[in-house]
Design a protein around this motif. Structure first.
Motif, mmCIF file in Angstrom:
data_model
loop_
_atom_site.group_PDB
_atom_site.id
_atom_site.type_symbol
_atom_site.label_atom_id
_atom_site.label_comp_id
_atom_site.label_asym_id
_atom_site.label_seq_id
_atom_site.Cartn_x
_atom_site.Cartn_y
_atom_site.Cartn_z
ATOM 1 N N ALA A 126 -6.702 -6.544 -2.050
ATOM 2 C CA ALA A 126 -6.844 -5.138 -1.683
ATOM 3 C C ALA A 126 -5.637 -4.328 -2.120
ATOM 4 C CB ALA A 126 -7.027 -5.029 -0.172
ATOM 5 N N SER A 127 -5.893 -3.063 -2.440
ATOM 6 C CA SER A 127 -4.794 -2.227 -2.916
ATOM 7 C C SER A 127 -4.224 -1.330 -1.820
ATOM 8 C CB SER A 127 -5.260 -1.371 -4.099
ATOM 9 O OG SER A 127 -6.336 -0.554 -3.716
ATOM 10 N N ALA A 128 -5.038 -0.911 -0.882
ATOM 11 C CA ALA A 128 -4.545 -0.048 0.193
ATOM 12 C C ALA A 128 -3.750 -0.870 1.200
ATOM 13 C CB ALA A 128 -5.714 0.645 0.892
ATOM 14 N N ALA A 129 -2.724 -0.250 1.752
ATOM 15 C CA ALA A 129 -1.854 -0.961 2.704
ATOM 16 C C ALA A 129 -2.630 -1.451 3.915
ATOM 17 C CB ALA A 129 -0.706 -0.053 3.136
ATOM 18 N N SER A 130 -3.537 -0.625 4.433
ATOM 19 C CA SER A 130 -4.304 -1.031 5.615
ATOM 20 C C SER A 130 -5.218 -2.216 5.296
ATOM 21 C CB SER A 130 -5.125 0.137 6.152
ATOM 22 O OG SER A 130 -6.063 0.568 5.180
ATOM 23 N N SER A 131 -5.783 -2.236 4.103
ATOM 24 C CA SER A 131 -6.642 -3.354 3.711
ATOM 25 C C SER A 131 -5.844 -4.642 3.549
ATOM 26 C CB SER A 131 -7.371 -3.039 2.407
ATOM 27 O OG SER A 131 -8.222 -1.941 2.566
ATOM 28 N N ARG A 132 -4.638 -4.510 2.991
ATOM 29 C CA ARG A 132 -3.778 -5.692 2.842
ATOM 30 C C ARG A 132 -3.393 -6.254 4.200
ATOM 31 N NH1 ARG A 132 -1.027 -2.748 -1.310
ATOM 32 N NH2 ARG A 132 0.596 -2.281 0.188
ATOM 33 N N LEU A 133 -3.063 -5.358 5.136
ATOM 34 C CA LEU A 133 -2.701 -5.806 6.478
ATOM 35 C C LEU A 133 -3.883 -6.447 7.188
ATOM 36 C CD1 LEU A 133 -0.421 -2.858 7.645
ATOM 37 C CD2 LEU A 133 0.279 -5.164 7.002
ATOM 38 N N GLN A 134 -5.067 -5.886 7.011
ATOM 39 C CA GLN A 134 -6.257 -6.450 7.630
ATOM 40 C C GLN A 134 -6.555 -7.841 7.059
ATOM 41 O OE1 GLN A 134 -9.778 -4.101 7.076
ATOM 42 N NE2 GLN A 134 -10.878 -5.128 8.715
ATOM 43 N N GLU A 135 -6.403 -8.000 5.748
ATOM 44 C CA GLU A 135 -6.628 -9.294 5.117
ATOM 45 C C GLU A 135 -5.596 -10.321 5.595
ATOM 46 O OE1 GLU A 135 -6.527 -11.171 0.623
ATOM 47 O OE2 GLU A 135 -7.084 -9.072 0.873
ATOM 48 N N ARG A 136 -4.351 -9.908 5.696
ATOM 49 C CA ARG A 136 -3.298 -10.808 6.175
ATOM 50 C C ARG A 136 -3.551 -11.217 7.629
ATOM 51 N NH1 ARG A 136 2.759 -9.191 5.104
ATOM 52 N NH2 ARG A 136 2.059 -9.779 3.037
ATOM 53 N N ALA A 137 -3.988 -10.266 8.461
ATOM 54 C CA ALA A 137 -4.287 -10.566 9.863
ATOM 55 C C ALA A 137 -5.436 -11.570 9.972
ATOM 56 C CB ALA A 137 -4.634 -9.286 10.615
ATOM 57 N N MET A 138 -6.440 -11.421 9.110
ATOM 58 C CA MET A 138 -7.576 -12.354 9.117
ATOM 59 C C MET A 138 -7.105 -13.762 8.760
ATOM 60 S SD MET A 138 -11.081 -12.686 9.039
ATOM 61 C CE MET A 138 -12.100 -11.641 8.060
#
Length: 108
Positions: free
Chosen positions: A82-94
């Motif tokens: 993911a390129s957006a910061a929120s998407s990256r954080l969501q992926e990392r949290a998952m």
């Protein structure tokens, strides 16, 4: 051989790894895992028919723990996630939640 808990990832718009490659790998791993469980149940029935009936309803892999095999496909990202910061954080949290669950450290 027993398989560990696996979280496989794929991206629909990945130009380097087509999305069906992780899907095919996941299907093959699930097939192997299912055959291994069937073989273990068959051996258990041959060894002691009385005790196999009580444990045949169990879906564990033989060591008392559940080892999930999951495929997570990102429908928008490319090869570098993911390129957006929120998407990256969501992926990392998952991914971290999966690791904590696999280690038995998740409470819910």
């Amino acid at each position: 051989a027993a398989y560990p808990a696996l979280l496989l990832t794929a991206s629909l718009h990945d130009t380097r790894v087509n999305f069906w490659e992780p899907a095919k790998y996941t299907a093959a791993m699930r097939h192997n895992k299912q055959q291994q469980q069937q073989q273990q149940q068959s051996v258990a029935r041959r060894v002691s028919p009385g005790s196999a009936a009580s444990s045949s309803g169990s879906s564990s892999s033989g060591d008392g723990g559940e080892r999930p095999l999951l495929l997570m496909t990102d429908m928008y990202a490319g090869h570098f996630a993911a390129s957006a910061a929120s998407s990256r954080l969501q992926e990392r949290a998952m991914k971290l939640a999966f690791i904590l669950h696999s280690l038995g450290m998740a409470t819910c």
